[in-house]
Design an enzyme around this catalytic site. Sequence first.
Site, PDB file in Angstrom:
ATOM      1  N   ASP A 136       0.839  -1.202   0.000  1.00  0.00           N
ATOM      2  CA  ASP A 136       0.000   0.000   0.000  1.00  0.00           C
ATOM      3  C   ASP A 136       0.869   1.245   0.000  1.00  0.00           C
ATOM      4  O   ASP A 136       2.001   1.214   0.447  1.00  0.00           O
ATOM      5  CB  ASP A 136      -0.859   0.023   1.268  1.00  0.00           C
ATOM      6  CG  ASP A 136      -2.157  -0.727   1.080  1.00  0.00           C
ATOM      7  OD1 ASP A 136      -2.440  -1.139  -0.052  1.00  0.00           O
ATOM      8  OD2 ASP A 136      -2.867  -0.898   2.076  1.00  0.00           O
TER       9      ASP A 136
ATOM     10  N   LYS B  40      -1.870   0.396  -8.083  1.00  0.00           N
ATOM     11  CA  LYS B  40      -1.777   0.275  -9.538  1.00  0.00           C
ATOM     12  C   LYS B  40      -2.174  -1.103 -10.044  1.00  0.00           C
ATOM     13  O   LYS B  40      -1.880  -1.447 -11.190  1.00  0.00           O
ATOM     14  CB  LYS B  40      -0.342   0.565  -9.983  1.00  0.00           C
ATOM     15  CG  LYS B  40       0.054   2.011  -9.739  1.00  0.00           C
ATOM     16  CD  LYS B  40       1.415   2.298 -10.331  1.00  0.00           C
ATOM     17  CE  LYS B  40       1.891   3.681  -9.916  1.00  0.00           C
ATOM     18  NZ  LYS B  40       3.340   3.710  -9.761  1.00  0.00           N
TER      19      LYS B  40
ATOM     20  N   MET C 132      -8.122   9.563   8.535  1.00  0.00           N
ATOM     21  CA  MET C 132      -8.724   9.872   7.229  1.00  0.00           C
ATOM     22  C   MET C 132      -9.699  11.047   7.338  1.00  0.00           C
ATOM     23  O   MET C 132     -10.784  11.013   6.768  1.00  0.00           O
ATOM     24  CB  MET C 132      -9.472   8.632   6.686  1.00  0.00           C
ATOM     25  CG  MET C 132      -8.546   7.471   6.402  1.00  0.00           C
ATOM     26  SD  MET C 132      -9.428   6.035   5.768  1.00  0.00           S
ATOM     27  CE  MET C 132     -10.136   5.391   7.277  1.00  0.00           C
TER      28      MET C 132
HETATM   29  N1  SAH Z   1      -4.218   0.680   8.980  1.00  0.00           N
HETATM   30  C1  SAH Z   1      -3.683   2.015   9.176  1.00  0.00           C
HETATM   31  C2  SAH Z   1      -4.692   3.085   8.886  1.00  0.00           C
HETATM   32  C3  SAH Z   1      -5.178   3.104   7.483  1.00  0.00           C
HETATM   33  S1  SAH Z   1      -6.273   4.446   7.155  1.00  0.00           S
HETATM   34  C4  SAH Z   1      -3.128   2.111  10.588  1.00  0.00           C
HETATM   35  O1  SAH Z   1      -3.417   1.260  11.423  1.00  0.00           O
HETATM   36  O2  SAH Z   1      -2.369   3.045  10.832  1.00  0.00           O
HETATM   37  C5  SAH Z   1      -5.157   5.690   6.632  1.00  0.00           C
HETATM   38  C6  SAH Z   1      -5.050   6.759   7.663  1.00  0.00           C
HETATM   39  O3  SAH Z   1      -4.105   6.397   8.652  1.00  0.00           O
HETATM   40  C7  SAH Z   1      -4.554   8.065   7.141  1.00  0.00           C
HETATM   41  O4  SAH Z   1      -5.579   8.808   6.531  1.00  0.00           O
HETATM   42  C8  SAH Z   1      -4.091   8.736   8.399  1.00  0.00           C
HETATM   43  O5  SAH Z   1      -5.186   9.197   9.137  1.00  0.00           O
HETATM   44  C9  SAH Z   1      -3.525   7.577   9.166  1.00  0.00           C
HETATM   45  N2  SAH Z   1      -2.059   7.462   9.012  1.00  0.00           N
HETATM   46  C10 SAH Z   1      -1.400   6.419   8.499  1.00  0.00           C
HETATM   47  N3  SAH Z   1      -0.071   6.632   8.559  1.00  0.00           N
HETATM   48  C11 SAH Z   1       0.102   7.823   9.146  1.00  0.00           C
HETATM   49  C12 SAH Z   1       1.236   8.609   9.510  1.00  0.00           C
HETATM   50  N4  SAH Z   1       2.482   8.180   9.283  1.00  0.00           N
HETATM   51  N5  SAH Z   1       1.044   9.795  10.107  1.00  0.00           N
HETATM   52  C13 SAH Z   1      -0.193  10.231  10.359  1.00  0.00           C
HETATM   53  N6  SAH Z   1      -1.297   9.533  10.042  1.00  0.00           N
HETATM   54  C14 SAH Z   1      -1.163   8.357   9.440  1.00  0.00           C
END
Ligand code: SAH
Length: 542
Positions: free
Chosen positions: A331, A353, A468
């Site tokens: 991803d 992609k 998000m």
């Molecule tokens: N499974 C992921 C979340 C996926 S949804 C997890 O557990 O982290 C994607 C969201 O995760 C983004 O929109 C943001 O809100 C958050 N996110 C993921 N990586 C991030 C990062 N390095 N810094 C801040 N927010 C992050």
Amino acid sequence: MTGLVIVGHGTRSAAGVDQFAALVERVRRRGDIADVEGGFIELSRPPLTDAVGALVARGHRALVALPLVLTAAGHGKGDIPAAMGREQQRHPGLTYRYGRPLGPHPLLHTALEERIDAALADADRAGTFVALIGRGSTDPDANAEVAKVARLLWEGRGYAGVEPGFISLAQPSVPQVLDRLRRLGARRIVVAPYFLFAGVLPDRIVAQSAEFAAAHPDLDVRVAEVIGDCAALADLVLERHAEALGGDIRMNCDTCAYRVSMPGFADKVGRPQRPHDHPDDPVGHHHHHGHDHDHEHDGSVAVVGGGPGPDDLITVRAQALLDAADVVVVDRLAPQGLLAGLRPDVLVIDAAKVPRGPSMAQDAINAALVSHARAGRRVVRLKGGDPYVFGRGHEEVLACRAAGVPVTVVPGVSSALAAPALAGVPVTHRGVAHDVTVVSGHLPPGHPDSLVDWAALARARGTVVLLMAVDTIAKIAAVLIEHGRAPETPVLAVQDAGLPGQRSVSVRLDEIGAVAAREGIGPPAVFVLGPVAAFATTGPSA
Ligand code: SAH
């Protein structure tokens, strides 16, 4: 100058310890190797640490470590390398080459044949069945090796038949294999322990054989000696030592449960098992076939959480799976730096992609996972954070299950908890917040598909972490205030947590929409809302 350390497991049997010590002495007397020590990883003396310590004290910094085990099971694959790892921490700069297990080897088969002959005295081989009894393991590969040795022992030696059995953990048990041979019409059976030295388990083989013999007085049941200290074993140790020194370790790992998925053992794949040394392999361990080499049965999928972004916030288990992967479907938010560490022949597929054709993106990803696994490849589905936190991980797991593809999940460090922490904010704190709610801001309040009870979140006092939500934060803040959350509630926005560009903005709830827009807060970002958010600027003591 290289020293050899011969590593045994250890036993409660004094006779077994004596046999081990005698073998070490025999190898030493051969004089082929400058310096030889032996030690045990548990139960017996001397401990491995003394053996290594003695070699280091005599100036050795590069060792050969030889696991004195017959089959490649947990001790040889995991426990002994782990013990050697501890020695390396104890002696900085110490390196070692790891030898492969002793068996299978013709010298061992000949030694077994001699022990069986001794038990037979003058009785004829043609009227004799052999029950070859291994230690038994939860590792099917190790058990299969005992079966292989049984077959090799049968070939060309004139026995009526040789059947494998196990004294622990695997089947058939000793009474089961003896009964099997009895039903095959055996009149005389030699029980041959596939063991190096005396010990509790070989004693148990003797006892169970005696019990079976007592219950079947018509049968002639004899028990052969263990292999024991002998010239052939010393020859084999020297051969394994030479292999390790020459970097020529031809261990067959094609059916190792730690790297290929087997029915009933899918949970072993990629477990944090120290990989054994494969100097003939470009990355030093465990890889025998490329992704374009098709296998019908050993493909698998691991849905893996990669952590919030930095390369080193991935779990040990996930990293091991990546090391063993043939295909990585990644991803955009998964730690991209990890891709640089993959072997050059790994197929990396950018999930954004994946060709979609007429289907939805997720269906196309699911289909890619299934088809690569069905082609026999080890597929890692690498996701950001935790695969089950807004990651659609379970959809992929269900798709694999529906297709009959073995699938495992490896949890990850979610950005929901890590992003606040990396910005200095604890999501809970004693006396400040006793609850934390992780919420998707993907759908704005009022959206017909929304499942979030925004009014309830407004009434709660604790921490809300929004993911998000970059596009929806203004609307969410307004709705929370509308339903009673205080306008001055502290909010922290954290963007690119853990990455070089990490930045955070600290404001009040009624200002977050405008400030986030003005500051250009963009994805990926999390918003932490509630009293703990104040720690970002004031610290817990203020
Ligand atoms: N499974 C992921 C979340 C996926 S949804 C997890 O557990 O982290 C994607 C969201 O995760 C983004 O929109 C943001 O809100 C958050 N996110 C993921 N990586 C991030 C990062 N390095 N810094 C801040 N927010 C992050």
